[in-house]
Design an enzyme around this catalytic site. Sequence first.
Site, mmCIF file in Angstrom:
data_model
loop_
_atom_site.group_PDB
_atom_site.id
_atom_site.type_symbol
_atom_site.label_atom_id
_atom_site.label_comp_id
_atom_site.label_asym_id
_atom_site.label_seq_id
_atom_site.Cartn_x
_atom_site.Cartn_y
_atom_site.Cartn_z
ATOM 1 N N SER A 1 0.823 -1.203 0.000
ATOM 2 C CA SER A 1 0.000 0.000 0.000
ATOM 3 C C SER A 1 0.861 1.259 0.000
ATOM 4 O O SER A 1 1.982 1.248 0.514
ATOM 5 C CB SER A 1 -0.889 -0.011 1.243
ATOM 6 O OG SER A 1 -1.829 1.029 1.206
ATOM 7 N N PRO A 2 0.344 2.368 -0.554
ATOM 8 C CA PRO A 2 1.081 3.635 -0.453
ATOM 9 C C PRO A 2 1.152 4.093 0.994
ATOM 10 O O PRO A 2 0.122 4.207 1.668
ATOM 11 C CB PRO A 2 0.245 4.597 -1.308
ATOM 12 C CG PRO A 2 -1.107 3.980 -1.372
ATOM 13 C CD PRO A 2 -0.910 2.505 -1.307
ATOM 14 N N ARG B 1 -7.534 6.732 -6.155
ATOM 15 C CA ARG B 1 -7.838 6.414 -4.756
ATOM 16 C C ARG B 1 -8.979 7.313 -4.284
ATOM 17 O O ARG B 1 -8.936 8.529 -4.461
ATOM 18 C CB ARG B 1 -6.618 6.599 -3.858
ATOM 19 C CG ARG B 1 -6.970 6.507 -2.369
ATOM 20 C CD ARG B 1 -5.760 6.349 -1.471
ATOM 21 N NE ARG B 1 -5.403 4.954 -1.337
ATOM 22 C CZ ARG B 1 -4.749 4.436 -0.274
ATOM 23 N NH1 ARG B 1 -4.384 5.219 0.726
ATOM 24 N NH2 ARG B 1 -4.456 3.163 -0.218
ATOM 25 N N TYR C 1 -7.203 15.435 0.950
ATOM 26 C CA TYR C 1 -6.219 16.233 0.232
ATOM 27 C C TYR C 1 -6.932 17.065 -0.856
ATOM 28 O O TYR C 1 -8.162 17.088 -0.929
ATOM 29 C CB TYR C 1 -5.128 15.336 -0.336
ATOM 30 C CG TYR C 1 -4.334 14.629 0.752
ATOM 31 C CD1 TYR C 1 -3.726 15.356 1.781
ATOM 32 C CD2 TYR C 1 -4.214 13.239 0.786
ATOM 33 C CE1 TYR C 1 -3.016 14.721 2.791
ATOM 34 C CE2 TYR C 1 -3.508 12.600 1.792
ATOM 35 C CZ TYR C 1 -2.913 13.346 2.796
ATOM 36 O OH TYR C 1 -2.224 12.712 3.798
#
Length: 769
Positions: free
Chosen positions: A408-409, A615, A567
């Site tokens: 995963s990031p 995402r 974000y």
Amino acid sequence: MDIVSIGGGPAGLYAAILLKRDLPDARVRVFEQNAPADTFGFGVVFSDQTLDVFAGADQISYDMIRAAFSYWDDLDIAVRNHVFRVPGNGFCGCSRRTLLQVLYHRAEALGVELHFRAAVMPAQFPDADLILAADGINSRVRQHDAAHFAPAIDLRSNRFVWLGSTRALDAFTFFFRECEEGLFIAHCYQYETERSTWVIEIDEETFARCGFEAMAEADYVAYLERVFSEELAGHPLIANRSIWRRFPAIRCAKWHKDNVVLLGDAKSTAHFSIGSGTKLAMEDAIALHGAIMSTDSISAALALYETQRRGEVERLQHAAEVSLTWFEHLHRYWPMSETRFAFSLMTRSKAITWDDLTLRAPAFIAQVQQDFERDCARRGDAVRPGVVPAFQPFRLRDMTLANRVVVSPMSTYRAREGVPSEWHLVHYGAMARGGAGLIYTEMTDVSDDGRITPGCAGLYTDEQVHAWRRIVDFVHAEWESRVCLQLGHAGRKGATRVMWEGMDEPLAEGGWELLAASALPYHPHSTVPRAMTRDDMDRVKADFVAATRRAVGCGFDMIELHCAHGYLLASFLSPLTNTRMDDYGGNVENRLRYPLEVFRAMRAVWPADRPMAVRLSATDWQEGGITMEEVVYIARAFGQAGCDLIDVSTGQTTPSARPVFGRMFQVPFAEQIRAETGLAVMCVGNISSVDQANTILAAGRADLVAFGRPMLVDPALILRAAARYGAPMPALPPGARPGLNAMTRTENRRFADEQALRVKARPRRHAME
């Protein structure tokens, strides 16, 4: 001591029995509003594990209950023309009336005073030392002091009716029947000779189409006999005040007040699909008895009971909610093949996994394996016969992954001026050496003022390009892993400290101007961002496009656009962070407009043979946040624009979010997006083993499974899993092979030992000799 139980169901009776047995000088009274022969419903069901608990709590009542059992070890799933039998479950059923009679006899033998047809309230017992509020789902005690107990009652959407039958069953059975009006589910089990419980469940639309609201009991019972005529095999359905209801999921903020304590359904409920209502009630009684016997005062005992018991109750309620949600969304699973449908049902509450079923039902798992391989072949993936799902290849455009396990990031905050360092080379090299099919970079920012922290990586300078190219080339030269670049812009969550100095806390100095969909700070004390103008949008979009062009030169196999976690682009998607009044705010179509514009611009410069992902945060975990209907719409729109994979995460939109954590807690969101859009999805979130990954993949809940934190400290997790499942080992340099061979032998022995321990640890069979 003077102890009063308001309610003579299993919770109140069992608590009275245990307390009177160990406090023989206490006066213990039970007040039940119904007559002793009155009972509603038909049978109750317990697992082997629960019976072990009862045996440890009171051997005499356990022996009395056991004598009335109908015991079975198998679970049948009857769907369309297929019946799948899964052994190794260990259940017993008995009549609810029989259970109550057993408890009455045991209580009377100990000297408990039983009073029937007595509706009472705590105020009637001013001298009592302890009052048990065990008066059921519609608890008058709880309602009277609702301001204190703060009950939350979630009335679920499906309708159900509790019936019986004379048909004998040799297994706990789920019958599924499709009619013109809709889908019908029957949860069935035998509880005594020639008597079985039939809980029939339907969704609200089917209930309306059938016209059950206007029918008398005899009419809808006859209707259901026709629906399940084949399954009933000539036997009737039996009613006992069998009314259509919606299940109330009850939770209380507090469980006791002064000397009054809630027990059983009065304090919490768990859905019948995991058969735990009576179990919860009687285990409440056991926990309360233990707290009283280990403390010096009632107040201390009640505080201890609530503290120690709450975690287990909430765990079971969470499992029950996951289970009932499966039945509420049956339409998602009905198009599946019968085999995958049955596997999805068996693993719905996350308690049963691939390894569990391999041990107890190897023939069934062999069917699931074959079915999964057929699905792989249909979508054009290479197939490795007999290899578990996690180690089957997966293709996106011209990129083929050696397996379906993903790193995963994860932000590491080790870059300098946005440049990945030697640390990143070692970090990503270790992940590739561990055998992951796909490795995500941490969120990599498209501009200097798009960083989250000063330690975040970027892709906006030539030096950064050189550093990333070195990492990607290193991975490609040595291992099979593919590398995905995650691109993002921090938005209002930028100019903050690195995680270990205060996550999401603003920098004390050296910050930069922030941009967001709307001028809303993340924390009240955070920097207020500037609401983006059209010029800002054009500049940031150009930054994403420039970073995408650089990513091509770096050799990345895949690229992902970060539209989650609050974000910049996510701030447009959520109504909590987007209060704009122009064409980029308001309804979901407008809120999606700018993120979709950025994605299309990136897709236009990214090679057509390489995949792209997005995402998304599937929920904000906050009232007024984004809805799943909106997320499905957003995912579908990205798919139409050329997105190949939806990476499904949740939350982190605002600091007010209240996530509900647990094992694989984000998987249901990925499953819904996959089912309703047909897009490939990747799931993340508290997934800790390849056993869980196999379960998720085989049940059709996701196409790729991402591991995050476990990989930070254990990059060899995937290699060891490949060894234990006999899967093809990821390619390693020749010098590593001796170690790989040694690890394979060790893992094979360890896996065999674990499976043997699982067999030994199974609860003892409680069937009568």
